[in-house]
Design a protein around this motif. Structure first.
Motif, PDB file in Angstrom:
ATOM      1  N   GLU A 100      42.967  11.143  -0.606  1.00  9.52           N
ATOM      2  CA  GLU A 100      41.837  11.880   0.397  1.00  9.52           C
ATOM      3  C   GLU A 100      41.956  13.464   0.295  1.00  9.52           C
ATOM      4  N   ASP A 101      43.383  13.909   0.228  1.00 15.56           N
ATOM      5  CA  ASP A 101      43.325  15.289   0.142  1.00 15.56           C
ATOM      6  C   ASP A 101      42.957  15.791  -1.521  1.00 15.56           C
TER       7      ASP A 101
ATOM      8  N   TYR B 277      48.036  24.573  -6.386  1.00 16.61           N
ATOM      9  CA  TYR B 277      48.240  23.183  -5.538  1.00 16.61           C
ATOM     10  C   TYR B 277      49.518  22.396  -5.841  1.00 16.61           C
TER      11      TYR B 277
ATOM     12  N   LYS C 130      52.854  21.734  -3.823  1.00 15.67           N
ATOM     13  CA  LYS C 130      53.199  20.735  -3.396  1.00 15.67           C
ATOM     14  C   LYS C 130      54.534  19.989  -3.928  1.00 15.67           C
TER      15      LYS C 130
ATOM     16  N   ALA D 132      39.328  15.967  -0.984  1.00 15.93           N
ATOM     17  CA  ALA D 132      38.559  16.862  -0.465  1.00 15.93           C
ATOM     18  C   ALA D 132      38.632  18.336  -1.178  1.00 15.93           C
ATOM     19  N   ASN D 133      39.745  18.500  -2.071  1.00 18.79           N
ATOM     20  CA  ASN D 133      39.953  19.669  -2.643  1.00 18.79           C
ATOM     21  C   ASN D 133      39.418  19.936  -3.931  1.00 18.79           C
TER      22      ASN D 133
ATOM     23  N   ALA E  27      50.896  14.601  -0.618  1.00 19.71           N
ATOM     24  CA  ALA E  27      49.362  14.560  -0.926  1.00 19.71           C
ATOM     25  C   ALA E  27      49.024  13.259  -0.746  1.00 19.71           C
ATOM     26  N   THR E  28      47.833  13.010  -0.492  1.00 20.46           N
ATOM     27  CA  THR E  28      47.254  11.787  -0.491  1.00 20.46           C
ATOM     28  C   THR E  28      45.852  11.790  -1.495  1.00 20.46           C
TER      29      THR E  28
END
Length: 696
Positions: A83-84, A29, A33, A87-88, A80-81
């Motif tokens: 929230e991302d 990730y 990113k 979620a991950n 990326a946030t």
């Protein structure tokens, strides 16, 4: 740079239950990113979070911390946030990443505000989870290791100063001495390049001339301990270049005059062996008096435990020796990070050490960014002393602390209520500096109001923050009271009755929110009588006499706590005024009334002390001031005009000195109380005619 499988293998080596798939996903990730982003060194940007994660594996931290390290820059530097991330990788990782992420607006702030806001953010995040700080410290350490790639020297110095002022002290306060030493060394190289080059050069010269001298001394120490039946590990090194430079600066000595540049560490199996080794070393070599410290029985606030001693080796060479167990050594080098190892499982340790709780409290009391930074530095970066309550409770305080600092360390309410102190059973002034091992008993009074002049001698960040908060509130209340009296006086002289409707209209004309804001503005003289009159009744100011002003009625000076008929006088050494904490010292048939922190009280410590307080009807006393003016026409008139504006009389004025640039005056003035005096001093200090103004 660590490869993906290498990082996973490192974590699995100490935590067999780690989620390998989650670690792999986090690695990929951050790689995706950050993409083609590059660092100043020319390396791919994702190499930085990977190296930070590697530093976390050296500390054997849990997989959540490792993943946080991998992702810590994704929200700041990529699309990326939070929230991302959640979620991950789940809410825990998202919370930690959010705690580490820098706010983009910080970069546009002035330097001090930026540093303070940065610190504020990390302290608040640390209050929930100390792992935020551990990742941030590793992030800063790796950035310092690559700092030399930044071409702008001013930027390198700014980052180095921030590291020296904030991050190295934070590392020291959580006991991560390896991080602290390396940060200080790298920052020292940028901030003082000439001193760095000179000291490292001299150390290299000593190494070349002495050959294996360090190894030879370490072997002699180990042999002496082995002959006494102690199995130990001994290592030696030269002192840290920054430590040498700091000692040279503090003691004003040259490199040649620093005799103890070699330090040795003895690691034993048990605490009993530590004390046994200490006895052997002191019997074999002469110890240097005053250099022995026992941090095993009284650990530092960050949990550091060790015995420290200094000895005279052969040829009058001075050496330092630290003695500790293996467990102590790991905690000492990695501090609170050692408690976050994978063995913690589902149980999270308390993320707030005692000093951290104080810093969080300071966050709530700081008025602005610079004040926050000042108080936080005081809390983080001072040498410590140990003092005890009469019941034996131990408190660690900054060097130079007073009973007031001690009282606030015990509890904020106790600090506010302090009126006196007994140090080792003897009455002493509140400004007395405490020594290691002092037993301190705080004497409480009835009203909880810290004194303005305490700021002249307290040294701890917690005490300064609490005093300033209380004084701001007290001053506001006093200004509102004074403003209300001025307001009542003004409307009493009006030719017509002033009702609520006129008051509400005046608030709108003056742009003030409510009645309290108006009274505060009047009390602080931001709104004068004419402006107030005009706001209440437009056009009326021209009809009022020019010399019309409010004057508070004067009452006699009275104190409570003396038997009826007892003669007393206000001591001319300290000139106490209503609002000062006062104490009486019996002198024959009479009593001298002193401010509680008067220096001359130490001379009267053997006499009878009487707890006194001002009578509620007392209004006014004499105060003594020292004012330095610029030596130019009109400055004396401007100064005396300020006294008239603040409704006080000068009863005595004398010039102490005068030269081409400045003139210094001492004066005695009539004031209503301490708040009135504070207003006068503040007005003087704000004047362009005044260089300096202080109460004597």
């Amino acid at each position: 740079m660590l490869r993906q499988y290498e990082l996973v293998e490192r974590v699995k080596a100490y935590d067999a239950d780690a989620d390998e798939a989650l670690l792999n996903r986090a690695y990929v990730y951050t790689l995706q990113k950050h993409g083609s982003q590059m660092r100043a060194s020319g390396d791919p940007y994702f190499s930085h979070p990977v190296e930070v994660a590697g530093l976390m594996t050296d500390l054997k931290l849990d997989q959540i911390t490792i993943i946080t390290a991998l992702l810590h820059d994704t929200v700041e530097d990529t699309l990326a946030t939070i929230e991302d991330i959640e979620a991950n990788f789940g809410p825990d990782v998202a919370r930690l990443v959010d705690g580490v992420t820098k706010l983009s607006k910080i970069e546009q702030m002035p330097e001090n505000e930026r540093a303070a806001e940065n610190l504020r953010k990390f302290l608040l995040a640390m209050s929930e989870d100390l792992r935020v700080l551990l990742v941030k410290l590793a992030d800063r350490l790796h950035n310092m290791r690559t700092l030399h790639f930044i071409r702008n020297p001013e930027k390198r110095r700014r980052i180095s100063r921030e590291t020296m002022d904030i991050y190295a002290p934070l590392a020291e306060r959580v006991g991560m001495y390896e991080y602290m030493r390396e940060m200080q060394l790298l920052a020292f190289e940028q901030l003082e390049p000439e001193a760095y080059g000179t000291i490292t050069g001299r150390l290299a010269q000593i190494r070349s001339q002495g050959g294996g001298q360090v190894d030879e001394i370490a072997l002699k120490i180990k042999q002496a301990l082995a002959e006494a039946g102690l199995e130990v590990e001994v290592s030696g090194r030269e002192k840290h270049p920054y430590s040498i430079w700091k000692k040279m600066a503090e003691r004003h000595v040259s490199f040649e005059q620093i005799t103890d540049i070699m330090a040795f560490r003895v690691v034993t199996e048990t605490p009993q062996d530590c004390y046994g080794a200490l006895g052997v070393l002191h019997r074999t070599w002469s110890m240097i008096p005053g250099r022995f410290k026992d941090y095993i029985s009284t650990p530092k606030s960050n949990g550091y435990r060790s015995l420290h001693t200094a000895m005279v080796y052969e040829n009058s060479m001075r050496i330092e020796v630290q003695i500790r167990t293996r467990e102590m050594h790991r905690t000492n080098e990695f501090g609170l990070a050692a408690h976050w190892a994978y063995k913690q499982g589902d149980t999270a340790p308390d993320g707030q050490a005692g000093w951290l709780r104080d810093l969080i409290e300071i966050l709530d009391t700081a008025q602005d960014a610079e004040e926050l930074l000042e108080h936080a530095k005081l809390a983080m970066y001072q040498d410590r002393i140990f003092a005890f309550t009469p019941k034996g409770a131990l408190y660690q305080l900054p060097k130079g602390s007073t009973p007031v600092d001690f009282a606030f360390a015990v509890h904020t309410d106790l600090g506010c209520a302090a009126v006196g102190a007994r140090i080792n059973g003897r009455h002493m002034p509140l400004r007395t500096q405490l020594m290691n091992g002092d037993v301190v008993e705080i004497i409480k009074g009835g009203d909880n109001e810290p004194q303005l002049n305490w700021l002249n001698f307290v040294v701890s960040g917690k005490a300064k923050a609490a005093i300033r908060r209380s004084l701001r509130q007290k001053e506001r209340e006093e200004m509102i009271r004074i403003g209300s009296e001025v307001y009542d006086s003004v409307i009493a002289r009006m030719p017509q009755k002033i009702g609520r409707k006129a008051l509400q209209a005046a608030l709108k004309r003056l742009g003030l929110a409510d009645e309290a804001a108006l009274m505060l503005a009047i009390g602080e003289t931001r709104i004068g009588e004419k402006e107030l009159s005009e706001a209440l009744v437009p056009g009326i100011a021209a009809t009022l006499p020019e010399d019309s002003f409010w004057q508070a009625p004067q009452r006699a000076i009275r104190v409570q706590g003396l038997k009826k008929g007892t003669a007393f006088q206000l001591a001319p050494c300290c000139y106490p005024v209503p609002g000062d904490r006062i104490i009486g010292v019996r002198d024959g048939a009479g009593v001298n009334v002193h401010a509680i922190d008067c220096l001359t009280l130490a001379d009267d410590a053997g006499g009878e002390w009487i707890d006194l307080r001002w009578h509620p009807q007392t209004d006014g006393a004499a105060a003594r001031l020292k004012v330095m003016l610029y030596n130019r026409p009109g400055t004396l008139a401007e100064m005396t005009g300020l006294f008239g504006t603040n409704l006080t009389n000068i009863t005595h004025l004398s010039m102490q000195s005068r030269d081409e640039l400045f003139g210094t005056y001492e004066m005695i003035v009539e004031v209503r109380d301490l708040a009135h005096l504070a207003r006068i001093v503040s007005a003087l200090r704000a004047s362009d005619a005044v260089v300096q103004a202080d109460r004597i």
